[in-house]
Design an enzyme around this catalytic site. Structure first.
Site, PDB file in Angstrom:
ATOM      1  N   GLY A  22     -30.835  38.167  -8.856  1.00  0.00           N
ATOM      2  CA  GLY A  22     -30.934  39.616  -9.088  1.00  0.00           C
ATOM      3  C   GLY A  22     -32.149  39.973  -9.920  1.00  0.00           C
ATOM      4  O   GLY A  22     -32.111  40.881 -10.750  1.00  0.00           O
ATOM      5  N   ALA A  23     -33.259  39.257  -9.668  1.00  0.00           N
ATOM      6  CA  ALA A  23     -34.464  39.450 -10.495  1.00  0.00           C
ATOM      7  C   ALA A  23     -35.373  40.550  -9.954  1.00  0.00           C
ATOM      8  O   ALA A  23     -36.444  40.798 -10.494  1.00  0.00           O
ATOM      9  CB  ALA A  23     -35.239  38.135 -10.591  1.00  0.00           C
ATOM     10  N   SER A  24     -34.954  41.235  -8.887  1.00  0.00           N
ATOM     11  CA  SER A  24     -35.838  42.241  -8.275  1.00  0.00           C
ATOM     12  C   SER A  24     -35.912  43.538  -9.061  1.00  0.00           C
ATOM     13  O   SER A  24     -36.840  44.323  -8.871  1.00  0.00           O
ATOM     14  CB  SER A  24     -35.370  42.538  -6.846  1.00  0.00           C
ATOM     15  N   ARG A  25     -34.910  43.786  -9.918  1.00  0.00           N
ATOM     16  CA  ARG A  25     -34.913  45.036 -10.689  1.00  0.00           C
ATOM     17  C   ARG A  25     -33.914  44.921 -11.837  1.00  0.00           C
ATOM     18  O   ARG A  25     -33.254  43.895 -12.004  1.00  0.00           O
ATOM     19  CB  ARG A  25     -34.545  46.224  -9.793  1.00  0.00           C
ATOM     20  N   ASN A  99     -27.092  36.577 -12.669  1.00  0.00           N
ATOM     21  CA  ASN A  99     -27.194  37.992 -13.044  1.00  0.00           C
ATOM     22  C   ASN A  99     -26.883  38.942 -11.890  1.00  0.00           C
ATOM     23  O   ASN A  99     -26.379  40.034 -12.106  1.00  0.00           O
ATOM     24  CB  ASN A  99     -28.613  38.260 -13.580  1.00  0.00           C
ATOM     25  N   SER A 151     -19.663  41.695 -17.948  1.00  0.00           N
ATOM     26  CA  SER A 151     -19.672  43.152 -18.141  1.00  0.00           C
ATOM     27  C   SER A 151     -18.530  43.486 -19.092  1.00  0.00           C
ATOM     28  O   SER A 151     -17.616  42.677 -19.291  1.00  0.00           O
ATOM     29  CB  SER A 151     -19.426  43.867 -16.812  1.00  0.00           C
ATOM     30  N   TYR A 164     -14.773  45.476  -8.754  1.00  0.00           N
ATOM     31  CA  TYR A 164     -15.829  45.063  -9.688  1.00  0.00           C
ATOM     32  C   TYR A 164     -15.191  44.417 -10.926  1.00  0.00           C
ATOM     33  O   TYR A 164     -15.567  43.307 -11.322  1.00  0.00           O
ATOM     34  CB  TYR A 164     -16.664  46.289 -10.081  1.00  0.00           C
ATOM     35  N   LYS A 168     -15.413  40.475 -12.152  1.00  0.00           N
ATOM     36  CA  LYS A 168     -16.035  40.086 -13.433  1.00  0.00           C
ATOM     37  C   LYS A 168     -15.033  39.349 -14.327  1.00  0.00           C
ATOM     38  O   LYS A 168     -15.415  38.465 -15.091  1.00  0.00           O
ATOM     39  CB  LYS A 168     -16.598  41.327 -14.141  1.00  0.00           C
TER      40      LYS A 168
HETATM   41  N1  LIG Z   1     -26.052  48.315 -15.381  1.00  0.00           N
HETATM   42  C1  LIG Z   1     -24.946  48.175 -16.097  1.00  0.00           C
HETATM   43  O1  LIG Z   1     -24.450  49.148 -16.698  1.00  0.00           O
HETATM   44  C2  LIG Z   1     -24.267  46.843 -16.215  1.00  0.00           C
HETATM   45  C3  LIG Z   1     -23.284  46.705 -17.197  1.00  0.00           C
HETATM   46  C4  LIG Z   1     -22.645  45.493 -17.326  1.00  0.00           C
HETATM   47  C5  LIG Z   1     -22.972  44.443 -16.510  1.00  0.00           C
HETATM   48  N2  LIG Z   1     -23.932  44.607 -15.551  1.00  0.00           N
HETATM   49  C6  LIG Z   1     -24.211  43.455 -14.711  1.00  0.00           C
HETATM   50  O2  LIG Z   1     -25.578  43.108 -14.844  1.00  0.00           O
HETATM   51  C7  LIG Z   1     -26.038  42.478 -13.654  1.00  0.00           C
HETATM   52  C8  LIG Z   1     -27.332  43.147 -13.208  1.00  0.00           C
HETATM   53  O3  LIG Z   1     -27.027  44.489 -12.906  1.00  0.00           O
HETATM   54  P1  LIG Z   1     -28.095  45.670 -12.900  1.00  0.00           P
HETATM   55  O4  LIG Z   1     -27.503  46.755 -13.676  1.00  0.00           O
HETATM   56  O5  LIG Z   1     -29.442  45.150 -13.211  1.00  0.00           O
HETATM   57  O6  LIG Z   1     -27.942  46.090 -11.349  1.00  0.00           O
HETATM   58  P2  LIG Z   1     -28.990  46.503 -10.241  1.00  0.00           P
HETATM   59  O7  LIG Z   1     -30.117  47.240 -10.801  1.00  0.00           O
HETATM   60  O8  LIG Z   1     -28.162  47.122  -9.154  1.00  0.00           O
HETATM   61  O9  LIG Z   1     -29.510  45.077  -9.755  1.00  0.00           O
HETATM   62  C9  LIG Z   1     -28.657  44.204  -9.068  1.00  0.00           C
HETATM   63  C10 LIG Z   1     -29.423  42.976  -8.667  1.00  0.00           C
HETATM   64  O10 LIG Z   1     -28.553  42.117  -7.911  1.00  0.00           O
HETATM   65  C11 LIG Z   1     -29.205  41.761  -6.700  1.00  0.00           C
HETATM   66  N3  LIG Z   1     -28.249  41.539  -5.617  1.00  0.00           N
HETATM   67  C12 LIG Z   1     -27.225  42.339  -5.241  1.00  0.00           C
HETATM   68  N4  LIG Z   1     -26.610  41.826  -4.163  1.00  0.00           N
HETATM   69  C13 LIG Z   1     -27.262  40.664  -3.849  1.00  0.00           C
HETATM   70  C14 LIG Z   1     -27.111  39.702  -2.823  1.00  0.00           C
HETATM   71  N5  LIG Z   1     -26.160  39.800  -1.887  1.00  0.00           N
HETATM   72  N6  LIG Z   1     -27.953  38.654  -2.811  1.00  0.00           N
HETATM   73  C15 LIG Z   1     -28.927  38.546  -3.726  1.00  0.00           C
HETATM   74  N7  LIG Z   1     -29.139  39.433  -4.719  1.00  0.00           N
HETATM   75  C16 LIG Z   1     -28.315  40.494  -4.775  1.00  0.00           C
HETATM   76  C17 LIG Z   1     -30.118  42.947  -6.391  1.00  0.00           C
HETATM   77  O11 LIG Z   1     -31.196  42.508  -5.589  1.00  0.00           O
HETATM   78  P3  LIG Z   1     -31.596  43.068  -4.151  1.00  0.00           P
HETATM   79  O12 LIG Z   1     -30.948  44.398  -3.945  1.00  0.00           O
HETATM   80  O13 LIG Z   1     -33.085  43.108  -4.226  1.00  0.00           O
HETATM   81  O14 LIG Z   1     -31.078  42.005  -3.228  1.00  0.00           O
HETATM   82  C18 LIG Z   1     -30.613  43.320  -7.780  1.00  0.00           C
HETATM   83  O15 LIG Z   1     -31.701  42.519  -8.148  1.00  0.00           O
HETATM   84  C19 LIG Z   1     -24.893  42.603 -12.639  1.00  0.00           C
HETATM   85  O16 LIG Z   1     -24.168  41.410 -12.591  1.00  0.00           O
HETATM   86  C20 LIG Z   1     -24.039  43.705 -13.219  1.00  0.00           C
HETATM   87  O17 LIG Z   1     -22.705  43.596 -12.820  1.00  0.00           O
HETATM   88  C21 LIG Z   1     -24.591  45.767 -15.396  1.00  0.00           C
END
Ligand SMILES: NC(=O)c1ccc[n+]([C@@H]2O[C@H](COP(=O)([O-])OP(=O)(O)OC[C@H]3O[C@@H](n4cnc5c(N)ncnc54)[C@H](OP(=O)(O)O)[C@@H]3O)[C@@H](O)[C@H]2O)c1
Length: 250
Positions: A22-25, A99, A151, A164, A168
């Site tokens: 998940g390193a793209s963003r 991630n 999370s 979700y 988790k």
């Molecule tokens: N944002 C929050 O409030 C929050 C809070 C607690 C925990 N988290 C956790 O933090 C982590 C990162 O979340 P984020 O907020 O940065 O989310 P995000 O911006 O939606 O990024 C999600 C990442 O996961 C990748 N991904 C999703 N499905 C995939 C698949 N099938 N294969 C490969 N890569 C995949 C996406 O890459 P592509 O779309 O480029 O494939 C993207 O890089 C997650 O585990 C999330 O549950 C987030």
């Protein structure tokens, strides 16, 4: 009396290799940039080659080393070959950051089996098999770490996030068992459990949260560095992070 090197409480990251899903963003991108700053070589994983390419360029512009791997984590049977390729490209793997994640925003009774499978595969099944396939390389590293990004939903229940949240909880439970299984092999396993972080995910599933109140992804990246560098006889298993506006200790 031990010398300074053996008593140093900090582990050096420079020269290590990290596989970051998940390193793209979002949080994954921030972790990749921050680890690169400390000299870690990064394997950037996601489905989106273009976005990964942009992150790779950002890293290289600052003198870091990164390779991109377009891979869909739902292709679980291909994880073994994929991890082998990363390890061969870099000559090993020292750090695994699980991630990548998917969240839902839907009443449980409207959730389909395919949606349940997809979220559980990305959030819980893929990290399990990434850990399994990376294990031989992490053991060889001699000083390896796994960080699973969980999370706040890994410990609490939120309406419309039933899949979700349960995925988790699964990742969190797995992390606790894994930490015990790997302790004697020199591999530390940590979880980081954030509340709302300013990324695409939160904008999509929690548009009700004022974006001014969100945690910055860079703060999560700093916590990852802290966990990976804390050495000597001190280990922190998990770190939960709340938004500043939320009630302390709630
Ligand atoms: N944002 C929050 O409030 C929050 C809070 C607690 C925990 N988290 C956790 O933090 C982590 C990162 O979340 P984020 O907020 O940065 O989310 P995000 O911006 O939606 O990024 C999600 C990442 O996961 C990748 N991904 C999703 N499905 C995939 C698949 N099938 N294969 C490969 N890569 C995949 C996406 O890459 P592509 O779309 O480029 O494939 C993207 O890089 C997650 O585990 C999330 O549950 C987030």
């Amino acid at each position: 009396m031990q010398n300074n090197e053996t008593t140093s409480p900090l582990i050096k990251l420079a020269g290590k290799t990290a596989l970051i899903t998940g390193a793209s963003r979002g949080i994954g991108r921030a972790i990749a940039l921050r680890l690169s700053k400390d000299g870690v070589k990064t394997a950037l994983v996601s489905r989106n080659k273009n976005s990964l390419g942009t992150v790779k360029k950002e890293i290289e512009k600052k003198g870091g080393t990164a390779r991109i791997y377009q891979f869909d984590l739902t292709s679980v049977s291909e994880i073994g070959g994929f991890v082998k390729r990363v390890a061969e490209d870099f000559g090993g793997i020292d750090i695994l950051i699980n991630n990548a994640g998917l969240a839902d925003s839907k009443p449980f009774e409207k959730t389909t089996e395919a949606e349940w499978d997809r979220i559980f595969t990305v959030n819980a099944k893929a990290p399990f098999f990434l850990c399994k396939e990376a294990l031989p390389y992490l053991v060889k590293s001699g000083d390896a770490g796994i960080i699973n990004i969980t999370s706040v939903v890994a410990k609490k229940g939120y309406p419309d996030q039933s899949v979700y949240g349960s995925s988790k909880h699964a990742l969190y439970g797995f992390s606790k068992a894994l930490a015990k299984e790997l302790q004697d092999r020199g591999i530390k396993v940590h979880t980081v459990g954030p509340g709302g972080v300013a990324t695409e995910m939160v904008t999509r599933v929690r548009p009700d949260i004022n974006s001014d109140n969100l945690i910055q992804p860079e703060a999560i990246a700093e916590i990852v560095v802290f966990l990976l560098t804390l050495g000597g006889n001190a280990v922190v298993d998990e770190i939960d992070v709340r938004r500043a506006g939320k009630t302390p200790w709630a």
